[in-house]
Design a protein around this motif. Structure first.
Motif, PDB file in Angstrom:
ATOM      1  N   MET A   1      -5.325 -33.513  17.045  1.00 33.95           N
ATOM      2  CA  MET A   1      -5.957 -32.844  15.915  1.00 33.95           C
ATOM      3  C   MET A   1      -5.282 -31.499  15.664  1.00 33.95           C
ATOM      4  SD  MET A   1      -9.968 -31.797  15.493  1.00 33.95           S
ATOM      5  CE  MET A   1     -10.493 -30.858  14.083  1.00 33.95           C
ATOM      6  N   SER A   2      -4.971 -31.248  14.390  1.00 33.11           N
ATOM      7  CA  SER A   2      -4.271 -30.010  14.048  1.00 33.11           C
ATOM      8  C   SER A   2      -5.232 -28.834  13.981  1.00 33.11           C
ATOM      9  CB  SER A   2      -3.565 -30.168  12.701  1.00 33.11           C
ATOM     10  OG  SER A   2      -2.978 -28.951  12.307  1.00 33.11           O
ATOM     11  N   HIS A   3      -4.792 -27.704  14.515  1.00 30.95           N
ATOM     12  CA  HIS A   3      -5.571 -26.470  14.469  1.00 30.95           C
ATOM     13  C   HIS A   3      -4.875 -25.424  13.600  1.00 30.95           C
ATOM     14  CE1 HIS A   3      -8.308 -27.666  17.744  1.00 30.95           C
ATOM     15  NE2 HIS A   3      -7.242 -28.221  18.293  1.00 30.95           N
ATOM     16  N   ILE A   4      -3.954 -25.869  12.714  1.00 35.54           N
ATOM     17  CA  ILE A   4      -3.190 -24.926  11.908  1.00 35.54           C
ATOM     18  C   ILE A   4      -4.110 -24.212  10.921  1.00 35.54           C
ATOM     19  CG2 ILE A   4      -1.290 -24.649  10.280  1.00 35.54           C
ATOM     20  CD1 ILE A   4      -0.451 -25.439  13.122  1.00 35.54           C
ATOM     21  N   THR A   5      -4.002 -22.882  10.912  1.00 38.78           N
ATOM     22  CA  THR A   5      -4.773 -22.070   9.973  1.00 38.78           C
ATOM     23  C   THR A   5      -3.805 -21.237   9.137  1.00 38.78           C
ATOM     24  OG1 THR A   5      -4.989 -20.315  11.632  1.00 38.78           O
ATOM     25  CG2 THR A   5      -6.763 -21.935  11.509  1.00 38.78           C
ATOM     26  N   SER A   6      -4.325 -20.571   8.134  1.00 37.09           N
ATOM     27  CA  SER A   6      -3.462 -19.762   7.269  1.00 37.09           C
ATOM     28  C   SER A   6      -2.993 -18.517   8.010  1.00 37.09           C
ATOM     29  CB  SER A   6      -4.206 -19.371   5.988  1.00 37.09           C
ATOM     30  OG  SER A   6      -5.360 -18.627   6.316  1.00 37.09           O
ATOM     31  N   ALA A   7      -1.842 -18.021   7.596  1.00 38.50           N
ATOM     32  CA  ALA A   7      -1.287 -16.789   8.168  1.00 38.50           C
ATOM     33  C   ALA A   7      -1.257 -15.745   7.054  1.00 38.50           C
ATOM     34  CB  ALA A   7       0.096 -17.050   8.756  1.00 38.50           C
ATOM     35  N   PHE A   8      -0.101 -15.148   6.813  1.00 37.40           N
ATOM     36  CA  PHE A   8       0.002 -14.169   5.738  1.00 37.40           C
ATOM     37  C   PHE A   8      -0.164 -14.831   4.380  1.00 37.40           C
ATOM     38  CE2 PHE A   8       2.985 -11.564   8.638  1.00 37.40           C
ATOM     39  CZ  PHE A   8       1.924 -10.830   9.136  1.00 37.40           C
ATOM     40  N   THR A   9      -0.880 -14.185   3.481  1.00 40.49           N
ATOM     41  CA  THR A   9      -1.015 -14.690   2.117  1.00 40.49           C
ATOM     42  C   THR A   9       0.320 -14.597   1.388  1.00 40.49           C
ATOM     43  OG1 THR A   9      -3.328 -13.988   2.064  1.00 40.49           O
ATOM     44  CG2 THR A   9      -2.267 -14.433  -0.056  1.00 40.49           C
ATOM     45  N   ASP A  10       0.978 -13.467   1.535  1.00 39.67           N
ATOM     46  CA  ASP A  10       2.315 -13.248   0.970  1.00 39.67           C
ATOM     47  C   ASP A  10       3.251 -13.022   2.152  1.00 39.67           C
ATOM     48  OD1 ASP A  10       4.675 -12.082  -0.062  1.00 39.67           O
ATOM     49  OD2 ASP A  10       3.602 -11.288  -1.794  1.00 39.67           O
ATOM     50  N   ALA A  11       3.931 -14.077   2.558  1.00 37.45           N
ATOM     51  CA  ALA A  11       4.688 -14.047   3.815  1.00 37.45           C
ATOM     52  C   ALA A  11       5.678 -12.887   3.881  1.00 37.45           C
ATOM     53  CB  ALA A  11       5.416 -15.377   4.014  1.00 37.45           C
ATOM     54  N   VAL A  12       6.430 -12.656   2.822  1.00 36.36           N
ATOM     55  CA  VAL A  12       7.465 -11.632   2.838  1.00 36.36           C
ATOM     56  C   VAL A  12       6.857 -10.234   2.860  1.00 36.36           C
ATOM     57  CG1 VAL A  12       9.380 -10.597   1.565  1.00 36.36           C
ATOM     58  CG2 VAL A  12       9.190 -13.089   1.727  1.00 36.36           C
ATOM     59  N   HIS A  13       5.973  -9.947   1.907  1.00 35.21           N
ATOM     60  CA  HIS A  13       5.438  -8.588   1.797  1.00 35.21           C
ATOM     61  C   HIS A  13       4.480  -8.249   2.938  1.00 35.21           C
ATOM     62  CE1 HIS A  13       6.887  -9.163  -2.397  1.00 35.21           C
ATOM     63  NE2 HIS A  13       7.246  -7.906  -2.226  1.00 35.21           N
ATOM     64  N   ASP A  14       3.679  -9.217   3.360  1.00 34.37           N
ATOM     65  CA  ASP A  14       2.760  -8.947   4.467  1.00 34.37           C
ATOM     66  C   ASP A  14       3.521  -8.737   5.774  1.00 34.37           C
ATOM     67  OD1 ASP A  14       0.622  -9.130   2.774  1.00 34.37           O
ATOM     68  OD2 ASP A  14       0.038 -11.153   3.372  1.00 34.37           O
ATOM     69  N   SER A  15       4.591  -9.505   5.960  1.00 33.96           N
ATOM     70  CA  SER A  15       5.413  -9.328   7.158  1.00 33.96           C
ATOM     71  C   SER A  15       6.082  -7.959   7.149  1.00 33.96           C
ATOM     72  CB  SER A  15       6.473 -10.435   7.241  1.00 33.96           C
ATOM     73  OG  SER A  15       7.258 -10.284   8.398  1.00 33.96           O
ATOM     74  N   GLN A  16       6.591  -7.544   5.989  1.00 32.82           N
ATOM     75  CA  GLN A  16       7.207  -6.223   5.871  1.00 32.82           C
ATOM     76  C   GLN A  16       6.185  -5.117   6.121  1.00 32.82           C
ATOM     77  OE1 GLN A  16       8.911  -6.399   1.954  1.00 32.82           O
ATOM     78  NE2 GLN A  16      10.842  -7.283   2.674  1.00 32.82           N
ATOM     79  N   PHE A  17       4.979  -5.294   5.605  1.00 32.69           N
ATOM     80  CA  PHE A  17       3.908  -4.316   5.811  1.00 32.69           C
ATOM     81  C   PHE A  17       3.626  -4.158   7.305  1.00 32.69           C
ATOM     82  CE2 PHE A  17      -0.594  -3.744   6.746  1.00 32.69           C
ATOM     83  CZ  PHE A  17      -0.889  -2.575   6.074  1.00 32.69           C
ATOM     84  N   CYS A  18       3.463  -5.275   8.008  1.00 33.10           N
ATOM     85  CA  CYS A  18       3.175  -5.228   9.445  1.00 33.10           C
ATOM     86  C   CYS A  18       4.344  -4.641  10.220  1.00 33.10           C
ATOM     87  CB  CYS A  18       2.831  -6.622   9.963  1.00 33.10           C
ATOM     88  SG  CYS A  18       1.224  -7.222   9.403  1.00 33.10           S
ATOM     89  N   PHE A  19       5.556  -4.998   9.834  1.00 31.42           N
ATOM     90  CA  PHE A  19       6.733  -4.466  10.518  1.00 31.42           C
ATOM     91  C   PHE A  19       6.791  -2.947  10.375  1.00 31.42           C
ATOM     92  CE2 PHE A  19      11.176  -3.208  10.797  1.00 31.42           C
ATOM     93  CZ  PHE A  19      11.569  -3.827  11.968  1.00 31.42           C
ATOM     94  N   ARG A  20       6.515  -2.433   9.179  1.00 28.64           N
ATOM     95  CA  ARG A  20       6.536  -0.983   8.961  1.00 28.64           C
ATOM     96  C   ARG A  20       5.445  -0.292   9.779  1.00 28.64           C
ATOM     97  NH1 ARG A  20       7.621  -2.547   3.529  1.00 28.64           N
ATOM     98  NH2 ARG A  20       5.416  -2.277   2.996  1.00 28.64           N
ATOM     99  N   ARG A  21       4.274  -0.892   9.849  1.00 31.31           N
ATOM    100  CA  ARG A  21       3.195  -0.321  10.654  1.00 31.31           C
ATOM    101  C   ARG A  21       3.581  -0.292  12.136  1.00 31.31           C
ATOM    102  NH1 ARG A  21      -2.099  -0.066   8.262  1.00 31.31           N
ATOM    103  NH2 ARG A  21      -1.719   0.740   6.171  1.00 31.31           N
ATOM    104  N   LEU A  22       4.209  -1.375  12.616  1.00 30.54           N
ATOM    105  CA  LEU A  22       4.634  -1.422  14.018  1.00 30.54           C
ATOM    106  C   LEU A  22       5.747  -0.410  14.280  1.00 30.54           C
ATOM    107  CD1 LEU A  22       4.549  -5.287  14.513  1.00 30.54           C
ATOM    108  CD2 LEU A  22       3.086  -3.611  15.668  1.00 30.54           C
ATOM    109  N   LEU A  23       6.634  -0.235  13.310  1.00 30.20           N
ATOM    110  CA  LEU A  23       7.692   0.764  13.448  1.00 30.20           C
ATOM    111  C   LEU A  23       7.086   2.160  13.553  1.00 30.20           C
ATOM    112  CD1 LEU A  23      10.774   1.127  13.508  1.00 30.20           C
ATOM    113  CD2 LEU A  23      10.706   1.407  11.023  1.00 30.20           C
ATOM    114  N   LYS A  24       6.055   2.438  12.759  1.00 31.70           N
ATOM    115  CA  LYS A  24       5.362   3.723  12.844  1.00 31.70           C
ATOM    116  C   LYS A  24       4.729   3.891  14.226  1.00 31.70           C
ATOM    117  CE  LYS A  24       1.622   6.460  10.775  1.00 31.70           C
ATOM    118  NZ  LYS A  24       2.413   7.688  10.563  1.00 31.70           N
ATOM    119  N   ALA A  25       4.098   2.834  14.725  1.00 31.98           N
ATOM    120  CA  ALA A  25       3.450   2.905  16.037  1.00 31.98           C
ATOM    121  C   ALA A  25       4.462   3.165  17.149  1.00 31.98           C
ATOM    122  CB  ALA A  25       2.680   1.614  16.311  1.00 31.98           C
TER     123      ALA A  25
END
Length: 199
Positions: A1-25
């Motif tokens: 049985m698959s347990h796949i759920t949604s990830a980022f709504t906008d894969a590119v922009h959400d990933s960039q947003f998280c990357f920038r936040r992690l870079l700040k951290a």
């Protein structure tokens, strides 16, 4: 049985947003940042899942603690959304992810995570540790690059092993482990260049 759920709504922009936040951290150790672009995979905290979505791909060996390895939803989603392998040996892991439930029982000295080497210190393992809180518990004082004088943080309830790793931060620089603590959607980073003192 698959347990796949949604990830980022906008894969590119959400990933960039998280990357920038992690870079700040990472560049401002002790600074709390929030990752709020998706929920967690299985029992993974939302911030843990987003760190992996932003930082891991099919060339990234991951080491996961036992609770995650037994969590089909976490494993399936990490594989599906990042392509990363999740069975890396500790010394080969680019990221090692520790569930809060596993922290009390892990003996980090026996795992031999990669501390880097003099030629490639940046190839060390980054530990992603799920904390019980980032606003209560043991207090620590941080000093080093990216910090004006000093800053204080709290990291919830820590095992003695994690406490020892923290207090050893900065002493092997440029070698050592980079640490990312997460709780819910919050993240605080303590890179290997940061000196840590208990308060």
């Amino acid at each position: 049985m698959s347990h796949i759920t949604s990830a980022f709504t906008d894969a590119v922009h959400d990933s960039q947003f998280c990357f920038r936040r992690l870079l700040k951290a990472m560049s401002e150790p002790g600074t709390l940042v929030e990752l709020d672009r998706c929920s967690g995979f299985g029992a993974m905290m939302p911030a843990t899942s987003q760190v992996l979505l932003a930082m891991a791909d099919n060339s990234t060996p991951l080491w996961l603690s036992q609770s995650f390895l037994q969590d089909n939803a976490a494993i399936q989603n990490v594989h599906f959304h990042t392509g990363a392998t999740t069975n890396a040996a500790p010394e080969q892991a680019v990221f090692a992810v520790v569930a809060a439930a596993d922290m009390p029982t892990i003996t980090f000295d026996e795992l031999a995570f990669n501390l880097g080497n003099e030629e490639y210190p940046d190839r060390s393992t980054t530990l992603v540790i799920e904390a019980t809180s980032l606003s209560s518990g043991q207090r620590f004082k941080l000093k080093g690059p990216g910090i004006k004088e000093e800053c204080c943080i709290q990291l919830g309830e820590l095992s003695s092993d994690v406490n020892n790793i923290l207090l050893a931060q900065g002493k092997m620089f440029p070698l050592g482990l980079d640490l990312i603590f997460v709780s819910g959607e919050q993240v605080v980073a303590i890179p290997r260049s940061t000196s840590v003192e208990a308060m």
